[in-house]
Design a protein around this motif. Structure first.
Motif, PDB file in Angstrom:
ATOM      1  N   VAL A  53       0.795  -1.238   0.000  1.00 21.78           N
ATOM      2  CA  VAL A  53       0.000   0.000   0.000  1.00 21.78           C
ATOM      3  C   VAL A  53       0.824   1.282   0.000  1.00 21.78           C
ATOM      4  CG1 VAL A  53      -2.218  -0.736   0.924  1.00 21.78           C
ATOM      5  CG2 VAL A  53      -0.340  -0.373   2.486  1.00 21.78           C
ATOM      6  N   TYR A  54       1.979   1.243   0.631  1.00 27.66           N
ATOM      7  CA  TYR A  54       2.795   2.466   0.706  1.00 27.66           C
ATOM      8  C   TYR A  54       3.979   2.440  -0.265  1.00 27.66           C
ATOM      9  CZ  TYR A  54       0.222   3.652   4.967  1.00 27.66           C
ATOM     10  OH  TYR A  54      -0.759   3.963   5.873  1.00 27.66           O
ATOM     11  N   ARG A  55       3.884   1.609  -1.299  1.00 26.90           N
ATOM     12  CA  ARG A  55       5.006   1.504  -2.244  1.00 26.90           C
ATOM     13  C   ARG A  55       5.256   2.858  -2.901  1.00 26.90           C
ATOM     14  NH1 ARG A  55       7.830  -2.585  -3.980  1.00 26.90           N
ATOM     15  NH2 ARG A  55       8.968  -2.326  -5.932  1.00 26.90           N
ATOM     16  N   GLN A  56       6.533   3.224  -3.026  1.00 33.65           N
ATOM     17  CA  GLN A  56       6.915   4.508  -3.632  1.00 33.65           C
ATOM     18  C   GLN A  56       7.789   4.258  -4.847  1.00 33.65           C
ATOM     19  OE1 GLN A  56       5.664   7.251  -2.549  1.00 33.65           O
ATOM     20  NE2 GLN A  56       4.882   6.617  -0.543  1.00 33.65           N
ATOM     21  N   PRO A  57       7.715   5.132  -5.846  1.00 28.40           N
ATOM     22  CA  PRO A  57       8.465   4.905  -7.085  1.00 28.40           C
ATOM     23  C   PRO A  57       9.894   5.449  -7.052  1.00 28.40           C
ATOM     24  CG  PRO A  57       7.054   6.818  -7.336  1.00 28.40           C
ATOM     25  CD  PRO A  57       6.826   6.311  -5.929  1.00 28.40           C
ATOM     26  N   TYR A  58      10.425   5.703  -5.873  1.00 32.26           N
ATOM     27  CA  TYR A  58      11.740   6.357  -5.766  1.00 32.26           C
ATOM     28  C   TYR A  58      12.821   5.327  -5.435  1.00 32.26           C
ATOM     29  CZ  TYR A  58       8.131   9.793  -4.666  1.00 32.26           C
ATOM     30  OH  TYR A  58       6.988  10.532  -4.664  1.00 32.26           O
ATOM     31  N   PRO A  59      14.076   5.624  -5.797  1.00 29.15           N
ATOM     32  CA  PRO A  59      15.154   4.701  -5.455  1.00 29.15           C
ATOM     33  C   PRO A  59      15.366   4.621  -3.939  1.00 29.15           C
ATOM     34  CG  PRO A  59      16.017   6.709  -6.480  1.00 29.15           C
ATOM     35  CD  PRO A  59      14.535   6.784  -6.592  1.00 29.15           C
ATOM     36  N   ARG A  60      15.658   3.431  -3.451  1.00 29.15           N
ATOM     37  CA  ARG A  60      15.897   3.262  -2.010  1.00 29.15           C
ATOM     38  C   ARG A  60      17.352   3.552  -1.693  1.00 29.15           C
ATOM     39  NH1 ARG A  60      12.062  -1.943  -0.854  1.00 29.15           N
ATOM     40  NH2 ARG A  60      10.210  -0.908  -1.686  1.00 29.15           N
ATOM     41  N   VAL A  61      17.541   4.267  -0.588  1.00 31.51           N
ATOM     42  CA  VAL A  61      18.891   4.633  -0.151  1.00 31.51           C
ATOM     43  C   VAL A  61      19.005   4.286   1.330  1.00 31.51           C
ATOM     44  CG1 VAL A  61      19.069   6.516  -1.850  1.00 31.51           C
ATOM     45  CG2 VAL A  61      18.196   7.010   0.434  1.00 31.51           C
ATOM     46  N   GLY A  62      20.193   4.492   1.908  1.00 24.40           N
ATOM     47  CA  GLY A  62      20.376   4.174   3.323  1.00 24.40           C
ATOM     48  C   GLY A  62      19.592   5.128   4.226  1.00 24.40           C
ATOM     49  N   TRP A  63      19.127   4.581   5.351  1.00 27.16           N
ATOM     50  CA  TRP A  63      18.450   5.391   6.379  1.00 27.16           C
ATOM     51  C   TRP A  63      19.486   5.910   7.366  1.00 27.16           C
ATOM     52  CZ3 TRP A  63      13.471   6.804   8.055  1.00 27.16           C
ATOM     53  CH2 TRP A  63      13.400   7.223   9.394  1.00 27.16           C
ATOM     54  N   PRO A  64      19.410   7.136   7.792  1.00 24.11           N
ATOM     55  CA  PRO A  64      18.499   8.200   7.365  1.00 24.11           C
ATOM     56  C   PRO A  64      19.088   8.963   6.176  1.00 24.11           C
ATOM     57  CG  PRO A  64      19.809   8.971   9.224  1.00 24.11           C
ATOM     58  CD  PRO A  64      20.280   7.571   8.916  1.00 24.11           C
ATOM     59  N   ASN A  65      18.211   9.508   5.339  1.00 28.43           N
ATOM     60  CA  ASN A  65      18.666  10.303   4.209  1.00 28.43           C
ATOM     61  C   ASN A  65      18.362  11.768   4.499  1.00 28.43           C
ATOM     62  OD1 ASN A  65      19.509  11.284   1.768  1.00 28.43           O
ATOM     63  ND2 ASN A  65      17.687  10.600   0.639  1.00 28.43           N
ATOM     64  N   LEU A  66      19.256  12.397   5.258  1.00 28.72           N
ATOM     65  CA  LEU A  66      19.045  13.815   5.612  1.00 28.72           C
ATOM     66  C   LEU A  66      19.664  14.688   4.542  1.00 28.72           C
ATOM     67  CD1 LEU A  66      19.641  14.415   9.421  1.00 28.72           C
ATOM     68  CD2 LEU A  66      17.560  14.833   8.086  1.00 28.72           C
ATOM     69  N   CYS A  67      18.927  15.654   4.100  1.00 26.84           N
ATOM     70  CA  CYS A  67      19.377  16.464   2.974  1.00 26.84           C
ATOM     71  C   CYS A  67      19.201  17.943   3.319  1.00 26.84           C
ATOM     72  CB  CYS A  67      18.546  16.056   1.765  1.00 26.84           C
ATOM     73  SG  CYS A  67      18.845  17.023   0.318  1.00 26.84           S
ATOM     74  N   ILE A  68      20.328  18.642   3.545  1.00 32.35           N
ATOM     75  CA  ILE A  68      20.259  20.075   3.876  1.00 32.35           C
ATOM     76  C   ILE A  68      20.300  20.863   2.578  1.00 32.35           C
ATOM     77  CG2 ILE A  68      21.365  21.975   5.113  1.00 32.35           C
ATOM     78  CD1 ILE A  68      22.563  19.922   6.994  1.00 32.35           C
ATOM     79  N   ARG A  69      19.362  21.785   2.418  1.00 35.54           N
ATOM     80  CA  ARG A  69      19.326  22.519   1.129  1.00 35.54           C
ATOM     81  C   ARG A  69      20.291  23.692   1.147  1.00 35.54           C
ATOM     82  NH1 ARG A  69      13.270  24.218   2.428  1.00 35.54           N
ATOM     83  NH2 ARG A  69      13.646  26.018   3.726  1.00 35.54           N
TER      84      ARG A  69
END
Ligand SMILES: N[C@@H](CCC(=O)N[C@@H](CS)C(=O)NCC(=O)O)C(=O)O
Length: 230
Positions: A214-230
């Motif tokens: 039900v929660y499938r996403q179309p994005y590539p899986r990466v390591g947890w956590p994926n923190l991204c500072i803009r």
């Protein structure tokens, strides 16, 4: 006699997480009853406390069922005035209540586009305007709160307000959402927090992999956590 908290799929149920974190954080004796979403019999029948139809539901020691995470938080605060579920300082308490209520009622794009999943992280997640606006709002609300309180948590010490934003930290980390420095630092505080990680461990163990269905996403899986500072 202790409380019973009805939750579902702890790796995915963000509203359950709020109530569960509050009870654990303040060492309030409780038992967990874990249900499953998206199966038969449906959730309301599994909970078996009509008219409850969603989780969390908290059953008090005298047998009253409380529905809705905000109602549960408020009732626990009333029943345990000795514990700082809300900050004791009136200004901090008002701040904590304001931001918890805003989280409860808003941030629809973040909720809908990035359902909480504690099991995997994604990269290359698109950020449409409505999601970007929610992330900007978070940066503003969190910066304002931390400036007023002096941190480290939103209203000083960890409170109900932080329980409401813990699933948001998980979404930021799980979807690699581009956030400002303040948001990244606040999310990191959650990711390093023992209560958060105890809940996440349970979420990794209990229940099926809903991110495959039900929660499938179309994005590539990466390591947890994926923190991204803009
Ligand atoms: N406003 C409610 C929302 C609860 C809610 O939507 N819970 C989800 C699980 S995270 C649920 O029970 N979903 C099942 C459904 O809607 O049938 C709260 O704060 O407790």
């Amino acid at each position: 006699m202790s409380y019973t908290l009805h939750i579902a799929d702890p790796g995915y149920s963000s509203w359950s997480m709020r109530a569960g974190l509050i009870l654990s954080r303040f060492d309030i004796p409780h038992n967990l009853t874990v249900h499953r979403m998206y199966i038969d019999p449906p959730l309301p029948a599994q909970i078996g406390l009509p008219p409850a139809r969603t989780v969390p539901v908290l059953v008090t020691p005298e047998g009253t069922a409380i529905r809705d995470s905000l109602a549960i938080a408020e009732e626990l605060a009333s029943r345990h005035p000795d514990l700082p579920l809300w900050p004791s300082d009136p200004a901090m308490r008002a701040l904590a209540r304001s931001i918890a209520a805003e989280m409860h009622a808003s941030f629809g794009a973040l909720r809908n586009r990035c359902p909480m999943c504690l099991r995997v992280a994604y990269g290359d997640v698109p950020v449409p305007d409505d999601l970007a606006a929610d992330l900007d709002r978070l940066e503003l609300v969190w910066s304002d709160a931390l400036e007023r309180s002096g941190g480290p948590w939103l209203a000083g010490e960890w409170s109900i307000a932080d329980s409401f934003f813990a699933p948001v930290a998980a979404r930021i980390a799980g979807y690699g959402l581009p956030v400002g420095r303040t948001s990244a630092a606040y999310a990191t505080l959650h990711l390093q927090d023992d209560t958060f990680n105890a809940w996440r461990s349970m979420g990794l163990r209990k229940g099926p992999d809903l991110h495959e269905t039900v929660y499938r996403q179309p994005y590539p899986r990466v390591g947890w956590p994926n923190l991204c500072i803009r």
